[in-house]
Scaffold this motif. Structure first.
Motif, mmCIF file in Angstrom:
data_model
loop_
_atom_site.group_PDB
_atom_site.id
_atom_site.type_symbol
_atom_site.label_atom_id
_atom_site.label_comp_id
_atom_site.label_asym_id
_atom_site.label_seq_id
_atom_site.Cartn_x
_atom_site.Cartn_y
_atom_site.Cartn_z
ATOM 1 N N GLU A 45 0.833 -1.197 0.000
ATOM 2 C CA GLU A 45 0.000 0.000 0.000
ATOM 3 C C GLU A 45 0.870 1.251 0.000
ATOM 4 N N ASP A 46 1.961 1.222 0.797
ATOM 5 C CA ASP A 46 2.890 2.357 0.811
ATOM 6 C C ASP A 46 3.507 2.562 -0.563
ATOM 7 N N ASP A 47 3.882 1.456 -1.232
ATOM 8 C CA ASP A 47 4.463 1.550 -2.572
ATOM 9 C C ASP A 47 3.473 2.155 -3.554
ATOM 10 N N SER A 48 2.202 1.708 -3.499
ATOM 11 C CA SER A 48 1.224 2.248 -4.440
ATOM 12 C C SER A 48 0.927 3.706 -4.113
ATOM 13 N N THR A 49 0.902 4.071 -2.822
ATOM 14 C CA THR A 49 0.692 5.469 -2.454
ATOM 15 C C THR A 49 1.846 6.323 -2.962
ATOM 16 N N THR A 50 3.064 5.817 -2.836
ATOM 17 C CA THR A 50 4.234 6.543 -3.331
ATOM 18 C C THR A 50 4.145 6.710 -4.844
ATOM 19 N N LYS A 51 3.752 5.665 -5.555
ATOM 20 C CA LYS A 51 3.613 5.748 -7.015
ATOM 21 C C LYS A 51 2.510 6.730 -7.384
ATOM 22 N N ASN A 52 1.408 6.682 -6.645
ATOM 23 C CA ASN A 52 0.294 7.595 -6.916
ATOM 24 C C ASN A 52 0.707 9.041 -6.659
ATOM 25 N N MET A 53 1.470 9.267 -5.589
ATOM 26 C CA MET A 53 1.922 10.623 -5.275
ATOM 27 C C MET A 53 2.884 11.120 -6.352
ATOM 28 N N GLU A 54 3.735 10.242 -6.828
ATOM 29 C CA GLU A 54 4.658 10.616 -7.907
ATOM 30 C C GLU A 54 3.876 10.966 -9.173
ATOM 31 N N ALA A 55 2.823 10.201 -9.455
ATOM 32 C CA ALA A 55 1.987 10.490 -10.628
ATOM 33 C C ALA A 55 1.302 11.852 -10.466
ATOM 34 N N ALA A 56 0.827 12.147 -9.267
ATOM 35 C CA ALA A 56 0.186 13.445 -9.016
ATOM 36 C C ALA A 56 1.204 14.569 -9.163
ATOM 37 N N TRP A 57 2.414 14.350 -8.650
ATOM 38 C CA TRP A 57 3.464 15.373 -8.765
ATOM 39 C C TRP A 57 3.765 15.659 -10.235
ATOM 40 N N ARG A 58 3.881 14.614 -11.024
ATOM 41 C CA ARG A 58 4.201 14.778 -12.443
ATOM 42 C C ARG A 58 3.020 15.359 -13.230
ATOM 43 N N TRP A 59 1.795 15.116 -12.775
ATOM 44 C CA TRP A 59 0.601 15.630 -13.444
ATOM 45 C C TRP A 59 0.595 17.154 -13.414
ATOM 46 N N ILE A 60 1.040 17.730 -12.303
ATOM 47 C CA ILE A 60 1.141 19.184 -12.175
ATOM 48 C C ILE A 60 2.495 19.562 -12.772
ATOM 49 N N ARG A 61 2.474 20.074 -13.968
ATOM 50 C CA ARG A 61 3.713 20.243 -14.733
ATOM 51 C C ARG A 61 4.671 21.295 -14.182
ATOM 52 N N LYS A 62 4.136 22.387 -13.655
ATOM 53 C CA LYS A 62 5.027 23.457 -13.206
ATOM 54 C C LYS A 62 4.367 24.218 -12.049
ATOM 55 N N PRO A 63 5.181 24.941 -11.282
ATOM 56 C CA PRO A 63 4.599 25.738 -10.192
ATOM 57 C C PRO A 63 3.768 26.895 -10.751
ATOM 58 N N LEU A 64 2.639 27.121 -10.133
ATOM 59 C CA LEU A 64 1.765 28.209 -10.567
ATOM 60 C C LEU A 64 1.901 29.438 -9.680
ATOM 61 N N LEU A 65 2.676 29.305 -8.608
ATOM 62 C CA LEU A 65 2.880 30.410 -7.679
ATOM 63 C C LEU A 65 4.322 30.370 -7.201
ATOM 64 N N SER A 66 4.936 31.550 -7.082
ATOM 65 C CA SER A 66 6.320 31.662 -6.608
ATOM 66 C C SER A 66 6.380 32.589 -5.409
ATOM 67 N N ILE A 67 7.189 32.193 -4.440
ATOM 68 C CA ILE A 67 7.412 33.024 -3.256
ATOM 69 C C ILE A 67 8.865 33.462 -3.283
ATOM 70 N N GLY A 68 9.091 34.771 -3.244
ATOM 71 C CA GLY A 68 10.449 35.311 -3.314
ATOM 72 C C GLY A 68 11.084 35.481 -1.947
ATOM 73 N N GLY A 69 12.215 36.121 -1.925
ATOM 74 C CA GLY A 69 13.004 36.314 -0.719
ATOM 75 C C GLY A 69 12.338 37.173 0.347
ATOM 76 N N LYS A 70 11.357 37.970 -0.030
ATOM 77 C CA LYS A 70 10.668 38.819 0.943
ATOM 78 C C LYS A 70 9.553 38.077 1.664
ATOM 79 N N GLY A 71 9.311 36.837 1.286
ATOM 80 C CA GLY A 71 8.325 36.020 1.980
ATOM 81 C C GLY A 71 6.936 36.129 1.399
ATOM 82 N N ALA A 72 6.010 35.441 2.058
ATOM 83 C CA ALA A 72 4.629 35.378 1.592
ATOM 84 C C ALA A 72 3.833 36.575 2.103
ATOM 85 N N LYS A 73 3.037 37.125 1.237
ATOM 86 C CA LYS A 73 2.161 38.258 1.560
ATOM 87 C C LYS A 73 0.711 37.812 1.410
ATOM 88 N N THR A 74 -0.204 38.679 1.812
ATOM 89 C CA THR A 74 -1.630 38.386 1.681
ATOM 90 C C THR A 74 -1.993 38.101 0.227
#
Length: 169
Positions: A45-74
């Protein structure tokens, strides 16, 4: 004591700590080779969860939000809320080590998103230290990933499954 006897004591001390470590490792190895059926099922089950998580990670191709050196704002929290309204999962790139650990950045962004109207149940799906990225999910996404229901099938996979069903009938 002479320097020769101190050297001998140091060497024998290092040898005995090495021997202890080796014995412990051997014992651990012996215990890990004998697993019960329940442990094997959990490992699968852990192996399949790891594979599923890897598939989810790869499904999201790129970051849609970036946080810079000044930190997160509202505004980052509001953007995350809007992105999660539109997407099941969202990757966030953190471009600085100076704003805390990725776990701390997750908590900060989650709080900011909740302040702007997001669900308080926004999920931490995965952190990748090597990429300085956090994957957020809508409430319930982690459960979907664990069950293998996310990411969704591609059109090609759907056609293949439909063809298999037609053959079975």
């Amino acid at each position: 004591p002479s320097s020769a006897s101190r050297l001998l004591v140091t060497i024998s001390s290092k040898l005995s700590s090495t021997t202890t470590t080796t014995t412990t490792t051997t014992t651990t190895t012996l215990f890990s080779t004998t697993t019960t059926t329940e442990e094997k099922k959990e490992n699968e089950e852990d192996d399949s969860t790891t594979k599923n998580m890897e598939a989810a990670w790869r499904w999201i191709r790129k970051p849609l939000l970036s946080i810079g050196g000044k930190g997160a704002k509202t505004s980052h929290g509001n953007s995350l809320r809007q992105l999660l309204d539109a997407h099941t999962c969202v990757k966030v790139k953190v471009n600085s080590q100076n704003i805390g650990t990725l776990e701390e950045v997750f908590e900060t962004l989650k709080e900011l998103a909740v302040e702007t109207g997001a669900s308080k149940d926004v999920e931490l799906l995965q952190i990748r230290q090597s990429e300085n990225m956090i994957m957020f999910g809508q409430p319930g996404t982690l459960n979907l990933i664990q069950k293998g229901e996310y990411p969704p099938l591609t059109k090609k996979q759907q056609r293949e499954m439909e063809e298999e069903e037609d053959v079975d009938i």
